[in-house]
Design a protein around this motif. Structure first.
Motif, PDB file in Angstrom:
ATOM      1  N   ARG A 130      47.455  39.600  31.971  1.00 19.51           N
ATOM      2  CA  ARG A 130      46.643  38.411  31.680  1.00 19.51           C
ATOM      3  C   ARG A 130      47.463  37.141  31.874  1.00 19.51           C
ATOM      4  O   ARG A 130      46.966  36.144  32.400  1.00 19.51           O
ATOM      5  CB  ARG A 130      46.107  38.483  30.252  1.00 19.51           C
ATOM      6  N   GLY A 131      48.726  37.169  31.440  1.00 15.65           N
ATOM      7  CA  GLY A 131      49.583  35.997  31.614  1.00 15.65           C
ATOM      8  C   GLY A 131      49.774  35.650  33.073  1.00 15.65           C
ATOM      9  O   GLY A 131      49.761  34.477  33.454  1.00 15.65           O
ATOM     10  N   ARG A 132      49.934  36.669  33.908  1.00 22.04           N
ATOM     11  CA  ARG A 132      50.076  36.416  35.338  1.00 22.04           C
ATOM     12  C   ARG A 132      48.805  35.805  35.915  1.00 22.04           C
ATOM     13  O   ARG A 132      48.856  34.842  36.688  1.00 22.04           O
ATOM     14  CB  ARG A 132      50.411  37.726  36.051  1.00 22.04           C
ATOM     15  N   ALA A 133      47.670  36.382  35.567  1.00 25.76           N
ATOM     16  CA  ALA A 133      46.408  35.898  36.119  1.00 25.76           C
ATOM     17  C   ALA A 133      46.109  34.474  35.661  1.00 25.76           C
ATOM     18  O   ALA A 133      45.618  33.646  36.442  1.00 25.76           O
ATOM     19  CB  ALA A 133      45.279  36.836  35.713  1.00 25.76           C
ATOM     20  N   ARG A 145      38.018  35.939  46.546  1.00 18.30           N
ATOM     21  CA  ARG A 145      38.690  37.182  46.913  1.00 18.30           C
ATOM     22  C   ARG A 145      40.177  37.058  46.650  1.00 18.30           C
ATOM     23  O   ARG A 145      40.797  36.034  46.963  1.00 18.30           O
ATOM     24  CB  ARG A 145      38.448  37.526  48.390  1.00 18.30           C
ATOM     25  N   TRP A 146      40.736  38.121  46.093  1.00 18.54           N
ATOM     26  CA  TRP A 146      42.143  38.142  45.679  1.00 18.54           C
ATOM     27  C   TRP A 146      42.748  39.445  46.181  1.00 18.54           C
ATOM     28  O   TRP A 146      42.194  40.528  45.981  1.00 18.54           O
ATOM     29  CB  TRP A 146      42.187  38.076  44.154  1.00 18.54           C
ATOM     30  N   LEU A 147      43.914  39.355  46.815  1.00 15.29           N
ATOM     31  CA  LEU A 147      44.638  40.532  47.286  1.00 15.29           C
ATOM     32  C   LEU A 147      45.928  40.672  46.492  1.00 15.29           C
ATOM     33  O   LEU A 147      46.758  39.761  46.482  1.00 15.29           O
ATOM     34  CB  LEU A 147      44.964  40.413  48.783  1.00 15.29           C
ATOM     35  N   ASP A 148      46.093  41.811  45.845  1.00 13.56           N
ATOM     36  CA  ASP A 148      47.324  42.099  45.104  1.00 13.56           C
ATOM     37  C   ASP A 148      48.171  43.052  45.940  1.00 13.56           C
ATOM     38  O   ASP A 148      47.789  44.210  46.161  1.00 13.56           O
ATOM     39  CB  ASP A 148      46.989  42.719  43.745  1.00 13.56           C
ATOM     40  N   VAL A 149      49.313  42.565  46.408  1.00 15.83           N
ATOM     41  CA  VAL A 149      50.191  43.343  47.288  1.00 15.83           C
ATOM     42  C   VAL A 149      51.243  44.066  46.435  1.00 15.83           C
ATOM     43  O   VAL A 149      51.885  43.455  45.591  1.00 15.83           O
ATOM     44  CB  VAL A 149      50.875  42.432  48.326  1.00 15.83           C
ATOM     45  N   GLY A 150      51.413  45.370  46.698  1.00 18.65           N
ATOM     46  CA  GLY A 150      52.257  46.176  45.828  1.00 18.65           C
ATOM     47  C   GLY A 150      51.528  46.512  44.551  1.00 18.65           C
ATOM     48  O   GLY A 150      52.110  46.532  43.465  1.00 18.65           O
ATOM     49  N   THR A 151      50.244  46.791  44.663  1.00 18.22           N
ATOM     50  CA  THR A 151      49.370  46.908  43.489  1.00 18.22           C
ATOM     51  C   THR A 151      49.584  48.177  42.691  1.00 18.22           C
ATOM     52  O   THR A 151      49.119  48.280  41.567  1.00 18.22           O
ATOM     53  CB  THR A 151      47.897  46.801  43.927  1.00 18.22           C
ATOM     54  N   GLU A 158      42.501  45.297  37.498  1.00 22.19           N
ATOM     55  CA  GLU A 158      41.509  45.667  36.490  1.00 22.19           C
ATOM     56  C   GLU A 158      41.515  44.667  35.337  1.00 22.19           C
ATOM     57  O   GLU A 158      40.453  44.234  34.863  1.00 22.19           O
ATOM     58  CB  GLU A 158      41.809  47.071  35.974  1.00 22.19           C
ATOM     59  N   THR A 159      42.708  44.264  34.889  1.00 22.69           N
ATOM     60  CA  THR A 159      42.809  43.311  33.781  1.00 22.69           C
ATOM     61  C   THR A 159      42.427  41.902  34.228  1.00 22.69           C
ATOM     62  O   THR A 159      41.709  41.185  33.513  1.00 22.69           O
ATOM     63  CB  THR A 159      44.231  43.315  33.214  1.00 22.69           C
ATOM     64  N   ALA A 160      42.885  41.480  35.399  1.00 22.83           N
ATOM     65  CA  ALA A 160      42.576  40.134  35.885  1.00 22.83           C
ATOM     66  C   ALA A 160      41.091  39.939  36.102  1.00 22.83           C
ATOM     67  O   ALA A 160      40.576  38.815  35.967  1.00 22.83           O
ATOM     68  CB  ALA A 160      43.342  39.870  37.184  1.00 22.83           C
ATOM     69  N   HIS A 161      40.377  41.000  36.403  1.00 20.78           N
ATOM     70  CA  HIS A 161      38.928  40.897  36.617  1.00 20.78           C
ATOM     71  C   HIS A 161      38.212  40.475  35.344  1.00 20.78           C
ATOM     72  O   HIS A 161      37.135  39.858  35.406  1.00 20.78           O
ATOM     73  CB  HIS A 161      38.379  42.233  37.119  1.00 20.78           C
ATOM     74  N   GLU A 162      38.809  40.754  34.180  1.00 20.68           N
ATOM     75  CA  GLU A 162      38.213  40.305  32.919  1.00 20.68           C
ATOM     76  C   GLU A 162      38.247  38.780  32.827  1.00 20.68           C
ATOM     77  O   GLU A 162      37.340  38.168  32.252  1.00 20.68           O
ATOM     78  CB  GLU A 162      38.978  40.915  31.743  1.00 20.68           C
ATOM     79  N   LEU A 163      39.289  38.156  33.388  1.00 20.31           N
ATOM     80  CA  LEU A 163      39.404  36.698  33.358  1.00 20.31           C
ATOM     81  C   LEU A 163      38.651  36.041  34.514  1.00 20.31           C
ATOM     82  O   LEU A 163      38.208  34.898  34.397  1.00 20.31           O
ATOM     83  CB  LEU A 163      40.883  36.294  33.426  1.00 20.31           C
TER      84      LEU A 163
END
Length: 376
Positions: A130-133, A145-151, A158-163
């Motif tokens: 959450r802190g990162r997002a 649209r968001w791409l997480d590299v090295g996911t 999953e957590t960032a989608h809540e924010l």
């Protein structure tokens, strides 16, 4: 080679396992042992390239040894050297692992034998994610649209989608975990493969590209940054978090500083170096954080690594000799039980240090947010 969605945390070797799981792991280890022994029959020298005479970041020949160590987590055989450039401060593995070496040392860390342990650890770090997002929100309220590299297994997404409930989160990784994350709904789309190779097919798709504890694993960080520029829309944001090799904890703890993570971490960049390289690639750094990305595990991890170094080894298919018998297993458990007060004390001190880690230059990581220049 694989990548990870977060900085490494110390595993818990004393956590009880159901008998069925322990027996299943023993069978898995036994099945893997012949292949590992065949791979190691000729030693580990073939896993390394020739030593490089200059810095891969600035090409200065002025190098010095920063660290000599072994694999302190998996205990796979081999010796590893990190060198530091006297001119720009870049720290890099030298000699570096070959592609075959990377495959050997990554094997059974994030996948295979290590998948269950690492997957469970990542799934419990929601507050970190959450802190990162949240660091993106002041600059882009609702990315499409968001791409997480090295996911990895996609737990950050999953957590960032809540924010960001209206954001579509895709993930990219070299490991098979990205496929699992897509099947379980943590990712809208999962891409397995090399980011620089896949970037042309993703050109201009994303408003945000994130790389959390990813660049240090790459053989060519500049190539990864260039791939991010390709995948971003003009004006898009690149969010990076990496270990800070210039933090005081790295010098105080030496080889027991967990973010050295040998042999996986190939390049560790001072923040000033990364800022300059981003500027050369057409990015403007809009946010730099040091205290916020600090992971308060340095002392706990160092104590755990020390205990693990003196304790009898757990069974692993790459270790010589016979599997540990009951006396060695009991001794290992007793040692960690006796060390529990030390681990608890280290945990408390880590939490105390976290309150001023950024100001005291004890933060073990830093975070940069950079905007892709929208000008033609």
């Amino acid at each position: 080679m694989t990548t990870t969605e977060t900085g490494p945390s110390a595993p818990d070797p004393t956590a009880p396992q159901p008998v069925g799981k322990a027996a299943a792991r023993a069978r898995q280890v036994a099945a893997l042992r012949p292949d590992y022994r065949a791979r190691l029959a000729d030693g580990t020298e073939r896993f390394f390239e020739a030593r490089r005479p200059d810095c891969p970041w600035c090409h200065s020949p002025r190098l010095r040894v920063r660290l000599r160590t072994r694999d302190l987590l998996q205990h796979k055989p081999g010796r590893f050297v990190l060198e530091e450039c006297r001119d720009c401060g870049h720290v890099f593995q030298n000699p570096r692992l070959t592609s075959g070496g990377l495959e050997f040392y990554y094997r059974d860390f994030y996948d295979g034998l290590g998948e269950q342990r690492l997957g469970g650890m990542f799934s419990t770090r929601a507050s970190v994610y959450r802190g990162r997002a949240r660091s993106v929100a002041p600059f882009l309220a609702a990315p499409s649209r968001w791409l997480d590299v090295g996911t990895g297994h996609g737990h950050f997404c999953e957590t960032a989608h809540e924010l960001f409930p209206r954001t579509s989160f895709d993930g990219l990784d070299l490991s098979e975990g990205v496929r699992l994350a897509e099947r379980e709904g943590r990712l809208a789309h999962g891409f397995q493969g090399s980011f620089p190779e896949l970037a042309p097919t993703l050109a201009g798709r994303y408003e945000v590209v994130s790389m959390f504890h990813y660049l240090e694993h790459s053989t060519d960080p500049t190539r990864e940054l260039t791939a991010a520029r390709t995948a971003l829309r003009p004006g898009g944001l690149l969010l990076i978090e990496v270990p800070d090799p210039q933090c005081r904890s790295a010098r105080l703890l030496g080889r027991w500083w967990l973010p050295w993570l040998q042999p996986q971490h190939l390049n560790l960049m001072p923040a000033a170096n990364l800022r300059r390289r981003l500027g050369e690639l057409g990015f403007e750094v809009v946010l730099e954080q040091h205290g916020e990305p600090h992971d308060p595990v340095d002392l706990l991890a160092a104590c755990w690594l020390l205990l693990d170094a003196v304790a009898p080894r757990e069974d692993a298919p790459w270790l010589p000799g016979t599997p540990p018998g009951l006396p060695r297993r009991l001794l290992r458990g007793a040692l960690f039980l006796a060390g529990a007060p030390l681990l608890l004390l280290a945990t408390g001190l880590d939490r105390l240090v976290a309150r001023f880690a950024g100001r005291a230059r004890l933060s073990n990581a830093y975070r940069l947010l950079a905007r892709h220049d929208a000008r033609p």
